[in-house]
Design an enzyme around this catalytic site. Structure first.
Site, PDB file in Angstrom:
ATOM      1  CE  LYS A 204      -3.588   2.306   2.659  1.00  0.00           C
ATOM      2  NZ  LYS A 204      -4.526   2.256   3.778  1.00  0.00           N
ATOM      3  CD  GLU A 210       9.323  -5.936   7.064  1.00  0.00           C
ATOM      4  OE1 GLU A 210       9.033  -4.841   6.512  1.00  0.00           O
ATOM      5  OE2 GLU A 210       9.184  -6.144   8.280  1.00  0.00           O
ATOM      6  N   GLY A 265      -4.898  -1.719   4.868  1.00  0.00           N
ATOM      7  CA  GLY A 265      -4.053  -2.824   4.410  1.00  0.00           C
ATOM      8  C   GLY A 265      -4.656  -4.190   4.695  1.00  0.00           C
ATOM      9  NE  ARG A 266      -6.377  -3.746  10.819  1.00  0.00           N
ATOM     10  CZ  ARG A 266      -5.742  -2.589  10.935  1.00  0.00           C
ATOM     11  NH1 ARG A 266      -4.577  -2.410  10.338  1.00  0.00           N
ATOM     12  NH2 ARG A 266      -6.248  -1.614  11.655  1.00  0.00           N
ATOM     13  CD  GLU A 351      -1.752  -4.311  11.349  1.00  0.00           C
ATOM     14  OE1 GLU A 351      -0.544  -4.619  11.451  1.00  0.00           O
ATOM     15  OE2 GLU A 351      -2.306  -4.162  10.249  1.00  0.00           O
ATOM     16  CG  HIS A 382      -4.463 -35.345  16.865  1.00  0.00           C
ATOM     17  ND1 HIS A 382      -4.676 -36.535  17.519  1.00  0.00           N
ATOM     18  CD2 HIS A 382      -5.456 -35.226  15.955  1.00  0.00           C
ATOM     19  CE1 HIS A 382      -5.736 -37.139  16.998  1.00  0.00           C
ATOM     20  NE2 HIS A 382      -6.235 -36.345  16.052  1.00  0.00           N
ATOM     21  CE  LYS A 510       6.063  -1.009  10.107  1.00  0.00           C
ATOM     22  NZ  LYS A 510       5.089  -0.399   9.214  1.00  0.00           N
TER      23      LYS A 510
HETATM   24  O1  F6P Z   1       3.344  -2.701   9.733  1.00  0.00           O
HETATM   25  C1  F6P Z   1       2.005  -3.003   9.615  1.00  0.00           C
HETATM   26  C2  F6P Z   1       1.497  -2.725   8.238  1.00  0.00           C
HETATM   27  O2  F6P Z   1       1.408  -1.365   8.015  1.00  0.00           O
HETATM   28  C3  F6P Z   1       0.159  -3.406   8.001  1.00  0.00           C
HETATM   29  O3  F6P Z   1      -0.902  -2.667   8.488  1.00  0.00           O
HETATM   30  C4  F6P Z   1       0.157  -3.594   6.535  1.00  0.00           C
HETATM   31  O4  F6P Z   1      -0.780  -4.534   6.118  1.00  0.00           O
HETATM   32  C5  F6P Z   1       1.589  -4.036   6.310  1.00  0.00           C
HETATM   33  O5  F6P Z   1       2.340  -3.282   7.239  1.00  0.00           O
HETATM   34  C6  F6P Z   1       2.110  -3.849   4.921  1.00  0.00           C
HETATM   35  O6  F6P Z   1       2.054  -2.513   4.516  1.00  0.00           O
HETATM   36  P1  F6P Z   1       2.237  -2.116   3.006  1.00  0.00           P
HETATM   37  O7  F6P Z   1       1.121  -2.715   2.227  1.00  0.00           O
HETATM   38  O8  F6P Z   1       2.191  -0.615   2.980  1.00  0.00           O
HETATM   39  O9  F6P Z   1       3.562  -2.632   2.543  1.00  0.00           O
END
Ligand code: F6P
Length: 554
Positions: A204, A210, A265-266, A351, A382, A510
């Site tokens: 987003k 990452e 995002g979620r 979240e 199990h 972060k």
């Molecule tokens: O760090 C949490 C977060 O902001 C989530 O809310 C989101 O889904 C995820 O990181 C990834 O964010 P992006 O889509 O901006 O890479």
């Protein structure tokens, strides 16, 4: 804003909780209970009768929902009001799955045409990839997708692609890389053919460490494998709200699929973030998933709260959390293809509702989101169900199953369903000492043995569960199921007076990681002693750097 815990409705429920019904007795004395505490919508059936509720408690919960202004909050969400107040944003993921001409207004502008246009682009692009018209650097069609994203830009599409396995297009494969741990990307790259791979960079913000790291490494790998700079456009597409950052990364804006800041995002797998789903199962099935979610939206928007599936699921959750003091909730899908649903809901629920401040900034005076965990049944049985049955903490659970298997195999599905039904029954009934003794006697054990073992065979029971049943795990049913949880989360946030749509709690870690990064030595390079952190962090950095330095001499 009101403090819900100071209302008469809250006080009444508190009083009722002192005498919450024992389920075994409630079922024995009230044969109509199962029918009364159930609701059907959008192809899903929810039985919430195995909760410690009765008519008074349910009436009390509905009164609480009224006191919290749930009706009004729901209307405000659909009206595109900026209910995500801390980020100044509307919350309109429901607009993404509406195929009617209904307008959705953000700042007075109808966003529905832009949504439809982006869906049309996703359709056209998926079809081009599927037909083979979209080719890679060697001229071969692209049959492999690597979705690079994390959190909401990974969990939704990854969960949905697995859930819809029976709908996979033959010969196509989708991989999901999320972790900045290079092993995740390396393991994936080692399995794929660069000439046939499309990288879908999903973010987003397009700033997430990452994702940006994985995307840059994947890009370098592709060039190393024979692609030229000019080929990147055929192998990389971006899904984002941040056009400048996408351009800066080097993805052709023509290959960018957009969404908007009013899609959290979620809550984003219905948007361009769902491209990997459309690529793996076909746009038609992706659209069916959206339509299934819309059916749940329509129900949620119009059904009165007392007959509203997401609201009722939310209210029993509030009862369990705030009045029975249950702090952990298990999600237990009896469908192997839903094996990522618990992980998906961990983010969606935790979240969203893992907050300690009310919308107005004051500390909450109640317990908010529970810990969510889970595994598919029967595997969990199990592993950790022992604690759910006999542990000292009471855990509530959702059991989810399709009546029909997509891939029937002998009597597997009957066995699966028998377990899906038996576990909630056992959790509700429990086993008394007398019953435990009886059973041991039937097994022919001596009196002494019966007395010795009986205490271990007692199950307290009275452990709350919801059962969610669907006919089959179709794209429509999956859409409805996920939308059910989204709206449940929203309702609970309203009742708790928190903002379910921000996530400030992810920031601090972060920031600290960014400060620590330059203090981690490259392999073999000595770094000065770490200072400026707490003693534990300093010592860990020093130890890591020593290990990395020593590795040089190996
Ligand atoms: O760090 C949490 C977060 O902001 C989530 O809310 C989101 O889904 C995820 O990181 C990834 O964010 P992006 O889509 O901006 O890479």
């Amino acid at each position: 804003m009101i403090d819900i815990t100071k209302t008469e409705e809250w006080a009444r429920l508190k009083a009722l909780s002192a005498d919450a019904p024992v389920m075994r007795e409630a079922f024995a004395t009230d044969p109509g209970r199962a029918a009364r505490y159930a609701v059907e919508a959008a192809g899903l059936f929810l039985d919430f009768s195995k909760n410690r509720i009765n008519d008074d408690i349910l009436a009390g919960l509905l009164a609480l929902a009224r006191a919290a202004g749930l009706d009004r909050a729901r209307a405000r969400m659909f009206a595109g009001e900026k209910i995500n107040e801390t980020e100044g944003r509307a919350v309109l993921h429901v607009a993404l799955r509406d195929f009617s001409d209904a307008p959705y207004l953000v700042d007075g502008e109808n966003v529905a045409p832009a949504v439809a246009a982006e869906r049309a682009r996703i359709k056209a692009f998926s079809e081009k990839v599927h037909s083979g018209a979209w080719k890679g650097f060697s001229g071969a069609p692209l049959d492999t997708v690597v979705n690079i994203g994390i959190g909401g830009s990974d969990l939704g599409p990854c969960m949905a692609v697995d859930a819809l396995r029976p709908y996979w297009i033959d010969g196509r494969r989708a991989y999901f890389v999320s972790n900045v741990d290079g092993q995740h990307l390396a393991d994936t790259l080692s399995q794929i053919d660069p000439a046939r791979t499309l990288f879908v960079v999903a973010s987003k913000t397009f700033t997430t460490q990452e994702t940006m790291t994985n995307a840059a490494t994947a890009r370098a790998w592709l060039l190393e494998k024979g692609a030229r700079e000019t080929d990147i456009a055929r192998h990389f597409v971006a899904l984002s709200t941040n056009r400048p950052a996408v351009e800066k990364f080097g993805v052709d804006p023509a290959n960018m699929f957009v969404f908007w800041d009013w899609v959290g995002g979620r809550f984003s797998m219905w948007s361009a973030i769902g491209l990997s789903i459309a690529l793996q199962v076909g746009y038609g099935n992706f659209e069916k998933m959206l339509r299934g979610a819309h059916a749940m939206d329509a129900h949620f928007r119009t059904a009165p709260i007392e007959a509203n599936m997401p609201a009722l699921l939310a209210l029993v959750g509030v009862w369990n959390r705030n009045f029975l003091d249950i702090h952990t909730h298990a999600v237990l899908p009896y469908d192997q293809h839903l094996h990522r649903l618990p992980a998906y809901l961990q983010q969606a629920e935790m979240e969203s509702n893992g907050k300690g401040r009310r919308m107005d900034g004051a500390p909450v005076s109640l317990q908010t989101g529970p810990v969510i965990f889970g595994e598919p049944g029967t595997n969990g049985q199990h592993a950790f169900y022992q604690l759910i049955h006999q542990g000292t903490d009471v855990i509530s659970s959702d059991f989810i199953a399709p009546a029909l298997s997509q891939t029937p195999l002998g009597d597997h599905h009957e066995k699966l369903l028998a377990n899906f039904l038996a576990q909630p029954e056992a959790l509700m009934r429990g086993r008394t000492q007398a019953e435990a003794r009886e059973e041991l006697k039937r097994q022919g054990l001596s009196e002494d043995e019966v007395e010795r073992l009986a205490p271990h065979k007692i199950f307290p029971g009275d452990r709350p569960t919801n059962s969610i049943l669907m006919e089959k795990l179709t794209p429509e049913a999956l859409g409805a199921l996920v939308a059910l949880y989204e709206h449940k989360i929203f309702c609970q946030g309203v009742l708790w007076g928190i903002n379910s749509f921000d996530q400030w709690g992810v920031e601090l870690g972060k920031t600290l990681a960014a400060a620590i990064l330059p203090e981690i030595a490259a392999r073999g390079e000595a770094k000065p002693q770490a200072r400026g952190h707490d003693a534990s962090t300093n010592a860990l950095i020093n130890r890591i750097n020593a290990l990395r330095l020593a590795a040089k001499e190996e």
